[in-house]
Design an enzyme around this catalytic site. Structure first.
Site, PDB file in Angstrom:
ATOM      1  N   ASP A  23       0.822  -1.202   0.000  1.00  0.00           N
ATOM      2  CA  ASP A  23       0.000   0.000   0.000  1.00  0.00           C
ATOM      3  C   ASP A  23       0.863   1.261   0.000  1.00  0.00           C
ATOM      4  OD1 ASP A  23      -1.386  -2.247   1.622  1.00  0.00           O
ATOM      5  OD2 ASP A  23      -3.032  -0.960   0.973  1.00  0.00           O
ATOM      6  N   LYS A  24       0.448   2.246  -0.750  1.00  0.00           N
ATOM      7  CA  LYS A  24       1.160   3.520  -0.757  1.00  0.00           C
ATOM      8  C   LYS A  24       0.870   4.303   0.518  1.00  0.00           C
ATOM      9  CE  LYS A  24       1.696   7.920  -3.199  1.00  0.00           C
ATOM     10  NZ  LYS A  24       1.355   8.729  -4.397  1.00  0.00           N
TER      11      LYS A  24
END
Length: 355
Positions: free
Chosen positions: A86-87
């Site tokens: 996930d960013k």
């Protein structure tokens, strides 16, 4: 789905345990979503590949790979990682860098915003996609509804016992936060609809994410229909069974069915659903008929996935979190659990809290 219309929505997939009573907000701050990789092998501490244990914050995995390639003065193809994290999170993950005949850089001199090299080791092989045992998660949720502790305890115990749908999470279908804070969803699916209608997608990265989104969406549809038809824990004749923790499959024939219940209860095996592609559909008989009853409305999508060279694969219907713990303080719910590689924490959260 007609020849000229598509409707690839993500808001109609069934809950296994019913819609949660709790509501709350996720990712109010980056530290609310933490992920830590667990490798499925030991590093050799020798070889032509640097292995870097990296902490990244609000940064996507591919971008970190580009930074490492530039610093090490190697082609991007020399960079390896087990999966994209996930960013909008704090994530700890491994990257590999193949140096070949180039000098190994001084990694202590590497500097990039929101990226920290914690540990450096060596290995004799590149880190490949999926080469993980699991991921550990720590999720913090700000609740907006009052806590029913008995309900929460019962819900989590049911999840431990019966699992959750092994859905691909919203990240797969597109999740982008604009400069003014708005969350825009399903961008990869919207691009996929254009692709199915004949538009050429030239950007390689966008094309890859779009194809993954389309294939994952079809898988989620089959899983949701099995829940809706109360067939998620029931073995159908012709189901494709996966040996837990492996890529090995076998078809459940009618004479095998009496032994399947015990093996499923022991989680020695798991029922699967199709990851669509070309070639012979792996399920047979009743399972084959059920899967076709779902996908027949999306033949254009199936044809596209077959035409671009993907092969028929399978993925488990259910997901069982390990080492599952939780605590509540005031209106903050904290969840800790471990999932196998390729599974989505949001599929667990979805069964507990409406976010």
């Amino acid at each position: 789905m007609t020849e000229n219309s598509l409707s690839l929505t993500t808001d109609n997939w069934q809950y296994l345990h019913g819609k949660p009573r709790l509501s709350g907000s996720l990712k109010n701050k980056t530290e609310d979503f933490c992920v830590e990789e667990v490798l499925g092998f030991d590093l050799s501490n020798s070889g032509e590949h640097s292995f870097l244990w990296i902490k990244k914050t609000d940064t996507n995995t591919a971008f970190v790979g580009e930074l490492l390639a530039k610093f090490a003065k190697v082609p991007l193809r020399n960079i390896g990682y087990a999966g994209r994290k996930d960013k909008y999170a704090v994530t700890y993950q491994w990257f590999s860098i193949y140096h070949a005949n180039k000098p190994i850089p001084n990694w202590h001199e590497f500097s990039a915003q929101n990226v920290e090299i914690i540990k450096v080791s060596k290995h004799d092989k590149k880190l490949k996609t999926g080469a993980l045992k699991s991921n550990k998660f720590k999720i913090t949720i700000n609740l907006s509804t009052s806590i029913d502790t008995d309900w929460l305890t019962s819900r989590i115990e049911n999840i431990k016992r019966l699992g959750v749908p092994n859905y691909f999470g919203q990240q797969r279908f597109g999740e982008m936060r604009t400069s003014d804070g708005r969350l825009v969803l399903n961008g990869n699916l919207l691009l996929g609809e254009k692709f199915i209608q004949g538009e050429i997608i030239k950007n390689r990265n966008k094309r890859s994410m779009m194809i993954s989104a389309l294939r994952s969406w079809l898988f989620n549809q089959v899983v949701s229909k099995r829940i809706e038809n109360e067939k998620i824990h029931i073995t159908l004749c012709g189901d494709v069974m996966q040996l837990t923790g492996s890529k090995s499959y076998f078809v459940c024939h009618r004479e095998d069915m009496p032994t399947m219940i015990d093996r499923l209860n022991k989680r020695d095996i798991q029922i699967t659903a199709p990851m669509w592609g070309s070639g012979k559909q792996l399920s047979t008989e009743d399972a084959h008929a059920f899967e076709n009853s779902v996908i027949e409305d999306y033949q254009m999508l199936c044809d596209k996935l077959s035409d671009i060279g993907l092969k028929q694969e399978r993925r488990a219907l259910l997901l069982y979190p390990e080492a599952f713990e939780y605590d509540v303080k005031d209106d903050i719910l904290t969840l800790r659990f471990e999932l196998p590689a390729g599974a989505f924490a949001t599929s667990v959260i979805r069964e507990i809290v409406n976010t």
